[in-house]
Structures are given as structure tokens and as C-alpha cells.
Design an enzyme around this catalytic site. Structure first.
Site, PDB file in Angstrom:
ATOM      1  N   LYS A  66      45.485  14.686  59.019  1.00 12.24           N
ATOM      2  CA  LYS A  66      44.141  14.309  58.555  1.00 12.24           C
ATOM      3  C   LYS A  66      43.476  15.305  57.594  1.00 12.24           C
ATOM      4  O   LYS A  66      42.964  14.891  56.564  1.00 12.24           O
ATOM      5  CB  LYS A  66      43.270  14.055  59.790  1.00 12.24           C
ATOM      6  CG  LYS A  66      41.862  13.582  59.507  1.00 12.24           C
ATOM      7  CD  LYS A  66      41.089  13.356  60.811  1.00 12.24           C
ATOM      8  CE  LYS A  66      41.051  14.630  61.633  1.00 12.24           C
ATOM      9  NZ  LYS A  66      40.373  14.482  62.929  1.00 12.24           N
ATOM     10  N   HIS A 194      40.634  17.140  72.600  1.00 16.25           N
ATOM     11  CA  HIS A 194      40.353  17.908  71.387  1.00 16.25           C
ATOM     12  C   HIS A 194      39.000  18.557  71.611  1.00 16.25           C
ATOM     13  O   HIS A 194      38.002  17.863  71.731  1.00 16.25           O
ATOM     14  CB  HIS A 194      40.327  16.996  70.158  1.00 16.25           C
ATOM     15  CG  HIS A 194      40.379  17.747  68.850  1.00 16.25           C
ATOM     16  ND1 HIS A 194      39.476  18.744  68.534  1.00 16.25           N
ATOM     17  CD2 HIS A 194      41.234  17.674  67.801  1.00 16.25           C
ATOM     18  CE1 HIS A 194      39.783  19.243  67.331  1.00 16.25           C
ATOM     19  NE2 HIS A 194      40.832  18.615  66.874  1.00 16.25           N
ATOM     20  N   GLU A 270      47.846  19.933  68.433  1.00 13.15           N
ATOM     21  CA  GLU A 270      47.680  19.147  67.201  1.00 13.15           C
ATOM     22  C   GLU A 270      46.856  19.913  66.163  1.00 13.15           C
ATOM     23  O   GLU A 270      45.795  19.452  65.748  1.00 13.15           O
ATOM     24  CB  GLU A 270      46.943  17.834  67.514  1.00 13.15           C
ATOM     25  CG  GLU A 270      47.505  17.017  68.638  1.00 13.15           C
ATOM     26  CD  GLU A 270      46.509  15.960  69.141  1.00 13.15           C
ATOM     27  OE1 GLU A 270      45.345  15.923  68.680  1.00 13.15           O
ATOM     28  OE2 GLU A 270      46.906  15.167  70.001  1.00 13.15           O
TER      29      GLU A 270
HETATM   30  C1  LIG Z   1      41.205  15.890  63.413  1.00 10.91           C
HETATM   31  C2  LIG Z   1      42.134  15.905  64.553  1.00 10.91           C
HETATM   32  C3  LIG Z   1      43.013  16.995  64.750  1.00 10.91           C
HETATM   33  C4  LIG Z   1      42.995  18.239  63.902  1.00 10.91           C
HETATM   34  O1  LIG Z   1      41.899  19.024  64.258  1.00 10.91           O
HETATM   35  P1  LIG Z   1      41.629  20.455  63.579  1.00 10.91           P
HETATM   36  O2  LIG Z   1      40.290  20.810  64.104  1.00 10.91           O
HETATM   37  O3  LIG Z   1      41.661  20.255  62.112  1.00 10.91           O
HETATM   38  O4  LIG Z   1      42.691  21.371  64.049  1.00 10.91           O
HETATM   39  C5  LIG Z   1      43.897  16.923  65.804  1.00 10.91           C
HETATM   40  N1  LIG Z   1      43.930  15.857  66.623  1.00 10.91           N
HETATM   41  C6  LIG Z   1      43.115  14.798  66.462  1.00 10.91           C
HETATM   42  C7  LIG Z   1      43.230  13.660  67.398  1.00 10.91           C
HETATM   43  C8  LIG Z   1      42.176  14.798  65.441  1.00 10.91           C
HETATM   44  O5  LIG Z   1      41.353  13.753  65.309  1.00 10.91           O
END
Ligand SMILES: *Cc1c(COP(=O)(O)O)cnc(C)c1O
Length: 399
Positions: A66, A194, A270
Site C-alpha cells: 500500500k 495493526h 506486515e
Molecule cells: C497500511 C497497512 C499496513 C502497513 O502499515 P505501515 O504502517 O505502513 O507499516 C500493513 N497492514 C495493513 C492491513 C495495512 O492496512
């Protein structure tokens, strides 16, 4: 587009000054490709991936596409042995095109259309995320093909993006989902969360890991199948204008909390921002200028509708540098090119007198920048020039 030059050293971008080599490379790139540009250094991608791998030695890293869904980033991380975190069919298409083996991917969007599930399955990705029963029911039709993670919510008002406002469930709801999945013959592989993007405090991870450990124990107590995976998400912080904890130190309490999990639990993460934020810098040039209210306004050819979209969407503050030397600095405004007044990058910053055509460099511009840029007012997005990609054909055009 790609360049064969390989002397770019982005290390210096985290300090105040740019090295002479950096300056020369910026100037030759603008001569060659024009402005605005984004300069992507694949060496930094490798460096950041290795740093996080070292800091989290028992965790499999799935790069979240993303923040910077660029083919060169995917290829570089594929060479590093990384795994990938996908959220949309477009991201599935990108990794498929670059030859990423599907076993190395997970699909983590908590809310999906049937077509999104089918696209991922057709590619071979079979790990998905749910956080409610409505979503779980979508997998009845695919129960012999999928393994699911249940996403829990942990609110975090300090993060750039509190991703638990929109997604995730409570521990009690998670147990209900796991019980229902058992009735429906759907395999639940584990839990995920997250804690929020650019999380400065590792304690947020520790609390989430501890709660997940308790949910895993409760699942066993209720006679549910043991969970084999914990996904600790993204959110790992980087230095913008404020210093954050070095990643090794940041991960110490996280590793401690992970060590309390049963040995059978496999841990994955992630990371997005941490891998890519430092890897790009932006180069914009001054299109024109005006004096207003005692300040000089410089109008650049890139702005908040373009590469600086993170100023709006991501809460980020990017370190800015000019290549112009000058002893006398005056309070100035840097504005973007569009006819909208929200399109201002920085106000009240001290700059030497700039001429039209002079360059403004933005550092830490890799995450959530080009990814969220628009073509508003028909100002074309900055082109990305790729450096230090280790491929046979260095002159490959990327676009
Ligand atoms: C955006 C997102 C990430 C990446 O998050 P960062 O803060 O950029 O490390 C990981 N997992 C999910 C499900 C996300 O939506």
C-alpha cells in the site's frame, strides 16, 4: 523509468546536508527527465528490510504494498526473500506480474467483495483476514481453500493513522468468530492486528501481543482448534522531522512479548512505511514566485495534490532542503502548482532567495506519497526514477 547511475547515497538525506554526489545526481536527473521527480533508491529498500529482519529475527516479514506499490520495490524485496501483504486485486496483479510465488503472500483487507476473494485465490493466495461474521460467511463457499486470520482492534490515537478505528474486533467477538468458523468448517489460522501507522511506542505492540496470547489460550479452553499464527501488522516508525527509537531497540520489548507465545505459534508482520519511507526523495522546481504579506511565495511543480499528498492523508512532515546556497534567508512559503489554496507544502520556512527553476528536495518521501497522488488540475504526477536496482537490464522503463 530507470537510470543506470548507481552512486546515489540516501544516507545523507537523513542529515541536514546533501552530499556533493547527491546534488550532482539530482541535477543530472532533472536535466535528463525534467521535474518533478521522485528518486527511488533500491539500496535503501534492502537496508531497511534487513534492519527489520535483524530486529525481529523470528518474524516473517510481509511487505505491505500500500505505501509504495512500485514494481522495482517488489522485485528488490523478492530478491531479498521477502513475503508480501496484499489488500486489493490491483496489488495481486502487481505481485503476480513480478513473479512473486503466491505462497509468499497474504491478503489482509478485512472487507472484500467476492471478486476480490476469487482474484486472490486464482493467483494462489489463500490466507485472508476477517473481523466480523458477515465477512466470515463469504468464505463458506471457499472453506476447503482458505485459512483465515481474525483481526483484533487496538485503538491508538497517537499514530499517524489509527487503523483500529475502521477495522478489527474485540477479543470476545474474535472468539465468537472462531467458534462460528468451526461450525461452518472454515479453518482459522490465527490472529492479526495493526497498532496504527508510525507507532512511536513499542508498548502498543506488547499490549496487543499479550491480549492475543490470552485469546489464543481462551480458544483452547473453549475446545476450539489451536491457532498457529500471530500477525503483528505494520506500523514500525521512521525518522521524519522527529527522531524515533532505533528499530533494534524498538523491537526488544516486542520480541520479549513474542517469546511468551507457545512455540507452535508462527509470527508474521506486515511492515510498509518502515521499508520504503527513506527510499525516495522528491525533486520539485520553482515555477514562479510572488511577495505576499511580507513573505516570498514559491510555486513549485509538485504539491499536496501530488507527491506531497501525505501532508493531508498521512500527517507526515517531510524534511525539505534546497540546493541553493545563500547567507540571507527570509521567511518563505512553498506552495504546490494547483489553483487550490489548500495546496501549500510549508509556510514560514527560512529559505535563501530562490530563482525560478531552482530545486526543492523532499526527503523521507517513499511512503504514502506517490501512492496517494492525484492528477488534479491536470498536473501530471512526478515520474519515478529508479536507482540501484540489481537487474540485468538497468535501462528498463518503468513509467
Ligand atoms: C497500511 C497497512 C499496513 C502497513 O502499515 P505501515 O504502517 O505502513 O507499516 C500493513 N497492514 C495493513 C492491513 C495495512 O492496512
Amino acid at each position: 523509468m530507470a537510470s543506470s547511475r548507481s552512486v546515489l547515497n540516501f544516507q545523507s538525506f537523513t542529515s541536514q546536508a546533501l552530499s556533493a554526489d547527491d546534488v550532482q545526481l539530482i541535477e543530472t536527473s532533472v536535466e535528463q527527465f525534467g521535474a518533478p521527480l521522485l528518486m527511488l533508491d533500491c539500496d535503501i529498500i534492502r537496508q531497511q528490510y534487513r534492519a527489520l529482519s535483524n530486529a525481529l529475527p523470528n518474524v516473517t516479514l510481509h511487505f505491505a504494498l500500500k505505501p509504495l506499490p512500485h514494481p522495482a520495490v517488489v522485485r528488490t524485496l523478492l530478491q531479498e526473500g521477502a513475503s508480501f501483504d496484499l489488500a486489493t486485486s490491483g496489488e495481486v496483479e502487481l505481485v503476480a506480474q513480478e513473479g512473486v510465488p503466491a505462497e509468499r503472500t497474504i491478503h489482509t483487507h478485512p472487507i472484500k467483495r467476492d471478486a476480490d476473494i476469487r482474484d486472490a485465490l486464482a493467483y494462489g493466495c489463500h490466507v485472508f483476514v476477517v473481523d466480523n461474521l458477515n465477512e466470515l460467511a463469504k468464505f463458506k463457499a471457499y472453506n476447503d481453500q482458505v485459512e483465515l486470520l481474525v483481526r483484533l482492534s487496538f485503538r491508538n490515537s497517537e499514530a499517524f493513522a489509527d487503523l483500529s478505528k475502521k477495522f478489527g474486533c474485540t477479543p470476545e467477538q474474535a472468539l465468537t468468530i472462531i467458534e462460528t468458523a468451526k461450525e461452518w468448517n472454515i479453518h482459522i489460522k490465527g490472529l492479526s492486528f495493526h497498532v496504527g501507522s508510525q507507532t512511536m511506542n513499542p508498548q502498543k505492540y506488547v499490549e496487543a501481543i499479550n491480549t492475543c496470547r490470552v485469546v489464543m489460550e481462551q480458544a483452547v479452553e473453549r475446545g476450539l482448534p489451536a491457532l498457529s499464527t500471530l500477525d503483528i501488522g505494520g506500523g514500525f516508525p521512521v525518522n521524519y522531522t522527529k527522531q524515533v527509537m532505533p528499530i533494534d531497540q524498538f523491537c526488544v520489548p516486542i520480541n520479549e512479548a513474542l517469546s511468551l507465545l507457545p512455540e507452535t505459534v508462527q509470527v508474521i508482520a506486515e511492515p510498509g512505511r518502515f521499508i520504503v519511507a527513506q527510499s525516495m526523495m522528491s525533486v520539485a522546481s520553482v515555477m514562479g514566485q510572488a511577495e505576499r504579506d511580507g513573505q516570498t511565495w514559491y510555486y513549485l511543480d509538485d504539491g499536496v495534490y501530488g507527491s506531497f499528498s501525505g501532508l493531508i492523508f498521512d500527517d507526515a512532515q517531510y524534511p525539505l532542503v534546497t540546493l541553493k546556497q545563500g547567507d540571507e534567508c527570509a521567511p518563505s512559503v512553498l506552495a504546490g502548482p494547483t489553483c487550490d489554496s489548500i495546496d501549500v507544502i510549508a509556510e514560514n520556512i527560512m529559505l535563501p532567495k530562490l530563482d525560478n527553476g531552482d530545486l526543492i528536495i523532499g526527503r523521507m518521501m517513499g511512503a504514502y506519497t506517490s501512492a496517494t497522488a492525484t492528477d488534479f488540475n491536470f498536473f501530471k504526477r512526478a515520474q519515478t526514477v529508479v536507482f540501484n536496482e540489481q537487474v540485468a537490464n538497468c535501462e528498463r522503463m518503468i513509467g
